[in-house]
Motif scaffolding. Structure first.
Motif, mmCIF file in Angstrom:
data_model
loop_
_atom_site.group_PDB
_atom_site.id
_atom_site.type_symbol
_atom_site.label_atom_id
_atom_site.label_comp_id
_atom_site.label_asym_id
_atom_site.label_seq_id
_atom_site.Cartn_x
_atom_site.Cartn_y
_atom_site.Cartn_z
ATOM 1 N N VAL A 1 -6.229 -2.078 4.301
ATOM 2 C CA VAL A 1 -6.626 -0.705 4.620
ATOM 3 C C VAL A 1 -7.212 -0.663 6.036
ATOM 4 O O VAL A 1 -6.853 0.194 6.838
ATOM 5 N N TYR B 1 -6.242 2.987 7.534
ATOM 6 C CA TYR B 1 -6.235 3.987 6.476
ATOM 7 C C TYR B 1 -7.659 4.338 6.049
ATOM 8 O O TYR B 1 -8.606 3.605 6.317
ATOM 9 N N ARG B 2 -7.765 5.454 5.348
ATOM 10 C CA ARG B 2 -9.029 5.891 4.754
ATOM 11 C C ARG B 2 -8.793 6.150 3.271
ATOM 12 O O ARG B 2 -7.643 6.282 2.833
ATOM 13 N N ARG B 3 -9.837 6.279 2.516
ATOM 14 C CA ARG B 3 -9.737 6.535 1.077
ATOM 15 C C ARG B 3 -8.871 7.763 0.803
ATOM 16 O O ARG B 3 -8.094 7.797 -0.143
ATOM 17 N N HIS C 1 0.129 5.178 -1.285
ATOM 18 C CA HIS C 1 -0.218 6.010 -0.132
ATOM 19 C C HIS C 1 0.328 7.417 -0.367
ATOM 20 O O HIS C 1 1.506 7.602 -0.651
ATOM 21 N N ASP D 1 -6.293 8.749 2.189
ATOM 22 C CA ASP D 1 -4.864 8.508 2.375
ATOM 23 C C ASP D 1 -4.166 8.098 1.076
ATOM 24 O O ASP D 1 -2.938 8.088 1.015
ATOM 25 N N PHE D 2 -4.936 7.757 0.061
ATOM 26 C CA PHE D 2 -4.359 7.226 -1.172
ATOM 27 C C PHE D 2 -4.379 8.245 -2.301
ATOM 28 O O PHE D 2 -5.181 9.180 -2.302
ATOM 29 N N LEU E 1 0.821 -1.212 0.000
ATOM 30 C CA LEU E 1 0.000 0.000 0.000
ATOM 31 C C LEU E 1 0.859 1.267 0.000
ATOM 32 O O LEU E 1 0.402 2.322 -0.448
ATOM 33 N N ASP E 2 2.103 1.160 0.479
ATOM 34 C CA ASP E 2 2.979 2.340 0.495
ATOM 35 C C ASP E 2 3.162 2.930 -0.901
ATOM 36 O O ASP E 2 3.356 4.136 -1.048
ATOM 37 N N ARG F 1 1.268 9.915 1.374
ATOM 38 C CA ARG F 1 2.424 10.418 2.125
ATOM 39 C C ARG F 1 3.637 9.484 2.070
ATOM 40 O O ARG F 1 4.697 9.845 2.569
ATOM 41 N N ARG F 2 3.480 8.300 1.485
ATOM 42 C CA ARG F 2 4.587 7.334 1.532
ATOM 43 C C ARG F 2 5.163 6.976 0.168
ATOM 44 O O ARG F 2 6.268 6.473 0.097
ATOM 45 N N PHE G 1 -4.423 -1.272 8.804
ATOM 46 C CA PHE G 1 -3.553 -0.138 9.088
ATOM 47 C C PHE G 1 -4.316 1.139 9.447
ATOM 48 O O PHE G 1 -3.697 2.169 9.712
#
Length: 157
Positions: A122, A127-129, A52, A131-132, A48-49, A54-55, A125
């Motif tokens: 998702v 995460y939310r939509r 993502h 975040d992508f 997912l990074d 921020r990643r 970790f």
């Protein structure tokens, strides 16, 4: 597969968040799209990074315990070694016109390949939509991934 043995669709699972875990799937998807093959990428766990927000610009080469680097594990664990090896690989890839992860992901999405995040990962970790990156078409379950992959080849990188 078509009746003549050609591949018409591939679904690629990317589960690792390191350079050597992300690039094989991106290269396979890019090659598929260049050949006119439908391609979907399913990002799960640390993969997912690569999508993502921020990643994705900070995907690094894994140096600890990476047998392909031919470095003792303790050397790979030293501070700065991962960053150094990541910069080294980035320079080598740049010379071969292999784009950095963010550019490569965008390029592949622009060819019409589908980018999907794994719902279970998702949730795991938190995460939310939001975040992508915007190119992610949806967050889907494993069952939905199998439906999407039906009639094609599944590649796990």
């Amino acid at each position: 597969m078509a009746g003549d043995g050609t591949i018409e669709k591939v679904s690629i699972i990317i589960s690792k968040g390191s350079l050597e875990g992300v690039y094989p799937g991106l290269i396979m998807a890019n090659g598929a799209r260049a050949e006119g093959i439908e391609a979907n990428l399913f990002f799960t766990f640390f993969g997912l990074d690569a999508i993502h927000e921020r990643r994705w610009e900070r995907v690094r080469l894994a140096t600890v315990g990476n047998p392909g680097l031919h470095l003792p594990t303790w050397v790979g664990a030293l501070p700065g070694v991962s960053a150094l090896m990541t910069r080294y690989m980035a320079r080598r890839m740049d010379r071969l016109d292999i784009p950095p992860v963010p550019e490569f992901v965008e390029m592949i999405a622009d060819t019409g390949a589908g980018l999907y995040a794994c719902q279970a990962s998702v949730d795991l970790f938190g995460y939310r939509r939001e975040d992508f990156i915007g190119q992610v078409k949806d967050i889907i379950t494993v069952g939905e991934f199998y439906d999407l992959a039906a009639g094609g080849q599944i590649i796990f990188t």
